[in-house]
Design a protein around this motif. Structure first.
Motif, PDB file in Angstrom:
ATOM      1  N   ASP B  52      27.647 -47.950  -7.656  1.00  9.21           N
ATOM      2  CA  ASP B  52      26.397 -47.453  -8.697  1.00  9.21           C
ATOM      3  C   ASP B  52      25.409 -47.180  -8.339  1.00  9.21           C
ATOM      4  O   ASP B  52      24.964 -45.836  -8.076  1.00  9.21           O
ATOM      5  CB  ASP B  52      25.973 -48.585  -9.045  1.00  9.21           C
ATOM      6  N   GLN B  53      24.710 -47.984  -7.286  1.00 12.18           N
ATOM      7  CA  GLN B  53      24.214 -47.329  -5.817  1.00 12.18           C
ATOM      8  C   GLN B  53      24.745 -45.930  -5.621  1.00 12.18           C
ATOM      9  O   GLN B  53      23.520 -45.221  -5.277  1.00 12.18           O
ATOM     10  CB  GLN B  53      24.006 -48.590  -4.884  1.00 12.18           C
ATOM     11  N   VAL B  55      26.383 -43.151  -6.306  1.00 13.53           N
ATOM     12  CA  VAL B  55      26.387 -42.352  -7.358  1.00 13.53           C
ATOM     13  C   VAL B  55      24.381 -42.454  -8.098  1.00 13.53           C
ATOM     14  O   VAL B  55      24.441 -40.662  -7.528  1.00 13.53           O
ATOM     15  CB  VAL B  55      27.064 -43.425  -8.570  1.00 13.53           C
ATOM     16  N   ASP B  56      23.803 -43.043  -7.686  1.00 13.78           N
ATOM     17  CA  ASP B  56      22.300 -42.930  -8.053  1.00 13.78           C
ATOM     18  C   ASP B  56      21.942 -42.159  -6.661  1.00 13.78           C
ATOM     19  O   ASP B  56      21.030 -41.094  -7.310  1.00 13.78           O
ATOM     20  CB  ASP B  56      21.676 -43.982  -8.379  1.00 13.78           C
ATOM     21  N   ILE B  86      32.976 -49.113 -14.860  1.00  9.29           N
ATOM     22  CA  ILE B  86      31.337 -48.688 -13.707  1.00  9.29           C
ATOM     23  C   ILE B  86      31.311 -47.109 -13.843  1.00  9.29           C
ATOM     24  O   ILE B  86      30.113 -46.801 -14.581  1.00  9.29           O
ATOM     25  CB  ILE B  86      31.697 -48.980 -12.143  1.00  9.29           C
ATOM     26  N   VAL B  87      32.144 -46.203 -13.886  1.00 12.76           N
ATOM     27  CA  VAL B  87      32.532 -45.191 -13.870  1.00 12.76           C
ATOM     28  C   VAL B  87      31.616 -44.726 -15.665  1.00 12.76           C
ATOM     29  O   VAL B  87      30.613 -43.918 -15.608  1.00 12.76           O
ATOM     30  CB  VAL B  87      33.552 -44.397 -14.151  1.00 12.76           C
ATOM     31  N   ARG B  89      29.299 -46.572 -17.031  1.00 14.71           N
ATOM     32  CA  ARG B  89      28.197 -47.203 -17.083  1.00 14.71           C
ATOM     33  C   ARG B  89      27.320 -45.981 -15.902  1.00 14.71           C
ATOM     34  O   ARG B  89      26.110 -45.205 -16.788  1.00 14.71           O
ATOM     35  CB  ARG B  89      27.847 -48.483 -16.042  1.00 14.71           C
ATOM     36  N   CYS B  90      27.905 -45.621 -15.419  1.00 12.16           N
ATOM     37  CA  CYS B  90      27.096 -44.033 -14.595  1.00 12.16           C
ATOM     38  C   CYS B  90      27.442 -43.498 -15.217  1.00 12.16           C
ATOM     39  O   CYS B  90      26.455 -42.435 -14.935  1.00 12.16           O
ATOM     40  CB  CYS B  90      28.080 -43.968 -12.899  1.00 12.16           C
ATOM     41  N   ARG B  91      27.794 -42.191 -16.053  1.00  9.62           N
ATOM     42  CA  ARG B  91      27.688 -42.017 -17.188  1.00  9.62           C
ATOM     43  C   ARG B  91      26.846 -41.940 -18.179  1.00  9.62           C
ATOM     44  O   ARG B  91      26.476 -40.866 -17.914  1.00  9.62           O
ATOM     45  CB  ARG B  91      29.135 -40.661 -17.831  1.00  9.62           C
ATOM     46  N   ARG B  93      24.133 -42.978 -17.456  1.00  6.60           N
ATOM     47  CA  ARG B  93      22.858 -43.189 -16.519  1.00  6.60           C
ATOM     48  C   ARG B  93      22.810 -41.928 -16.250  1.00  6.60           C
ATOM     49  O   ARG B  93      21.254 -42.080 -16.645  1.00  6.60           O
ATOM     50  CB  ARG B  93      22.911 -44.495 -15.786  1.00  6.60           C
ATOM     51  N   HIS B  94      23.138 -40.976 -15.857  1.00  6.86           N
ATOM     52  CA  HIS B  94      23.110 -39.372 -16.334  1.00  6.86           C
ATOM     53  C   HIS B  94      24.119 -38.834 -16.425  1.00  6.86           C
ATOM     54  O   HIS B  94      25.012 -37.909 -16.666  1.00  6.86           O
ATOM     55  CB  HIS B  94      23.959 -39.888 -14.552  1.00  6.86           C
ATOM     56  N   ILE B  99      30.373 -36.081 -13.919  1.00  7.82           N
ATOM     57  CA  ILE B  99      30.942 -37.757 -13.269  1.00  7.82           C
ATOM     58  C   ILE B  99      32.578 -37.867 -13.476  1.00  7.82           C
ATOM     59  O   ILE B  99      33.346 -38.091 -14.482  1.00  7.82           O
ATOM     60  CB  ILE B  99      30.072 -38.298 -13.471  1.00  7.82           C
TER      61      ILE B  99
END
Lengths: 121, 121
Positions: B52-53, B55-56, B86-87, B89-91, B93-94, B99
């Motif tokens: 997560d960190q 990717v951010d 996790i992917v 979650r990242c998608r 967020r962004h 991704i």
């Protein structure tokens, strides 16, 4: 001289993951049949055979050399400490057998070339 | 388009093992500079940055595509469940960033050829 190869993996709670390593051992067995009489998977934890069990089986089947290949990417504690300790134990149990611990996969210079190919595609 | 590559590894309590993955990311960065503006290591647990960190950070640095490469040999729970979660979650967020989760290393057909070469030597 009868040579046996053991592919050492961590072992997973997910049986499909362990089966991947067993399938890899089968593929290697068919491709490496000039070099090794047998190729098997062996695991540190969570499934069987353990490394001790697999070494004992290979020796019982007549192996005079057992090659151990750590199928690991980085030298964490398993590669740096646990596997060498197991190898020492196997050598004590089988003093007449050549037990040869190879460098782990992640140490192979060819691996970075594979990654470059995969990732520049 | 600015592309970032993250090499996803498990993470170890042994810092030398984490450093191996970071060094790999640095080597890949110098070899893949035509394909990716940045290459970093990211970890599931036991060390940082987390996925997560990382990717951010890549997005904050301007990445419009983030390629995630699972540096794992077998599809255990981490590859089959944890990383896809996790992917997702990242998608979330962004949503404006592509991704792209690649197949894990162990799924590469080139890997068995590398093993044949290493082990028939």
């Amino acid at each position: 001289m009868m040579r046996a190869l053991l592919i050492l993996a961590h072992g997973s709670r997910r049986e499909a993951s362990n089966d991947e390593v067993r399938e890899l051992a089968r593929m290697l067995a068919s491709r490496l049949d000039l070099s090794f009489s047998r190729v098997d998977a062996a695991f540190l934890e969570l499934t069987s055979p353990t490394i001790d069990q697999a070494v004992d089986e290979a020796v019982a089947a007549g192996a005079t050399q057992v090659v151990l290949y750590p199928y690991f990417l980085a030298a964490g504690r398993h590669v740096a400490e646990d596997i060498p300790a197991i190898v020492d134990r196997c050598r004590s149990r089988h003093p007449a057998v050549a037990i040869d611990l190879r460098p782990y996969l992640g140490a192979s210079p060819a691996l970075i070339e594979l990654l470059i190919n995969e990732l520049s595609a």
